[in-house]
Every structure is written in structure tokens, then in C-alpha cells.
Scaffold this active site. Structure first.
Site: not given
Length: 232
Positions: A59, A86, A91, A140, A155, A159, A188-190
């Protein structure tokens, strides 16, 4: 000699795909995740594909966890050649900086910036001793100064801070064979990117794997998307 690579936040999405591609490239992979059950299951799935993958719970928001992970790697595998930072949280996708709860900013920086810093600090002594290392910070485009705008301020700022860490650390290590770079996987598809994103996890992961396996004369202190330099 088989290289050893550790990836944080790797039980799903881009992190899992980075582990898969590193394993296919011939690396021994240490897959780490905050959730021990999901992380162990992801590592088992990759071993089922014939890859050499170890699991260690990590963590990155826990101040002591990175040192414990480094101790595990050193005692189990004896070296670490590549660190892929990564792990990250998002949030506040709809928040405004004017009104966002500072606690959300603290939690985001704890994971996305300080988590990466702690991992770098924990694993760099091993890399220095062996005279080789590759550090990849998964950033990002939303943290690029050229693209900073409203929306998700915690976020974005985390970054941007990670990008600054990349440049400063790379300069500190410029006389060594430890190469530090950042990359953006694109949309990206996440779980974070959503199903409408145009890029697959395989496409998003490829640049991180490239940076994790750079030759000694590779770039340092740069920001990439698809092996092309991206504006800071």
C-alpha cells in the site's frame, strides 16, 4: 542475467498489463497491490500464462510499506532492476479547486506523489549498489502544464508533482546508470478511463515497459506517450 521488475498498483488495469508485458519480455516480475487477495489472484493468473511472477502486498500510502517491499525483494530475489510507480487514486473527478476538501488533496498526494517518492527512496540503494536501474513514473497528460485546466484538481496536481519528481530525481542521478522517466498511457479503457476510452490496456502499458527496459544510453528525465516525447 534475468532482470527483476516491480510494479505498484498492479492487480488490474494498466498495472496488470505492464506486469504481463514485462514478464513476456523475460523479466521476473514482482506484482504489488494494496488488496492482498486480489493481488495474489492476479499474480497467480499471470503465472498460469507461464510468466515468473511474485506477489507482495504494498500500500503505497503506508509510510512503512515501501521499505518492507524492498526488504522482501532483496531477500527473495537479491536485486531490483526496474521500478514502475503505477499505483494511483482519483478521488475528485468532479471537484473544483475553490471548494475541494483539502483532505482529498492530502489523500491523493499521499498515494500518487509521496507513494512514488517512498518507493524510489526504498529501492534506489539496491539500484545504486548494482550500478543499474530504471524508474518509470506512470503519470497523466492531465498533469502536464500544457494541459492543466479545471476538473479533478487533486489528481491533476498530484501528477504534476510526480512529473517534477521525475525531473529532479533524474538530474540527481545523472552520473549513474539509473534512468528515471515518466509516461502517460493516454485515455485507456480501465476503471478510471471508462469503457468509451479509445485505447486498450496493452497500448497504454507499452511505453512503460519500453522505459523499464531501456538500454544504458536511453533517455532520462523525459516525459513520453507512445515512445514520443510529451510536453511537461
Amino acid at each position: 542475467m534475468k532482470r527483476v521488475a516491480l510494479v505498484t498498483g498492479a492487480n488490474r488495469g494498466i498495472g496488470l498489463e505492464i506486469c504481463r508485458q514485462l514478464g513476456r519480455s523475460g523479466c521476473t516480475v514482482v506484482l504489488t497491490a494494496r488488496d492482498a487477495e486480489r493481488g495474489a489472484a492476479a499474480a497467480a493468473d499471470l503465472r498460469g500464462e507461464g510468466l515468473e511472477v511474485h506477489f507482495n502486498r504494498l500500500d503505497v500510502a503506508d509510510p512503512d510499506a515501501a521499505r518492507a517491499a524492498a526488504a522482501f525483494v532483496e531477500s527473495t530475489l537479491g536485486r531490483l532492476d526496474a521500478l514502475v510507480n503505477n499505483a494511483a487514486v482519483s478521488l475528485d473527478p468532479e471537484a473544483a479547486l475553490e471548494t475541494v476538501d483539502p483532505e482529498l488533496m492530502r489523500q491523493t498526494l499521499e498515494a500518487n506523489f509521496l507513494g512514488a517518492l517512498r518507493c524510489c527512496q526504498a529501492f534506489l540503494p539496491m539500484m545504486r549498489r548494482q550500478g543499474y536501474g530504471r524508474i518509470v513514473n506512470v503519470s497523466s497528460g492531465r498533469g502536464s502544464f500544457s494541459k492543466l485546466a479545471a476538473g479533478g484538481p487533486c489528481y491533476r496536481i498530484s501528477k504534476t508533482a510526480l512529473n517534477a519528481l521525475t525531473v529532479v530525481l533524474a538530474d540527481e542521478l545523472k552520473e549513474t546508470n539509473v534512468l528515471v522517466n515518466a509516461m502517460t498511457p493516454g485515455w485507456v479503457r480501465t476503471r478510471l478511463g471508462g469503457i468509451k476510452a479509445p485505447r486498450s490496456t496493452a497500448e497504454g502499458a507499452e511505453a512503460a515497459v519500453w522505459l523499464a527496459t531501456l538500454p544504458d544510453d536511453g533517455p532520462r528525465g523525459k516525459f513520453f506517450r507512445d515512445r514520443e516525447e510529451f510536453p511537461w
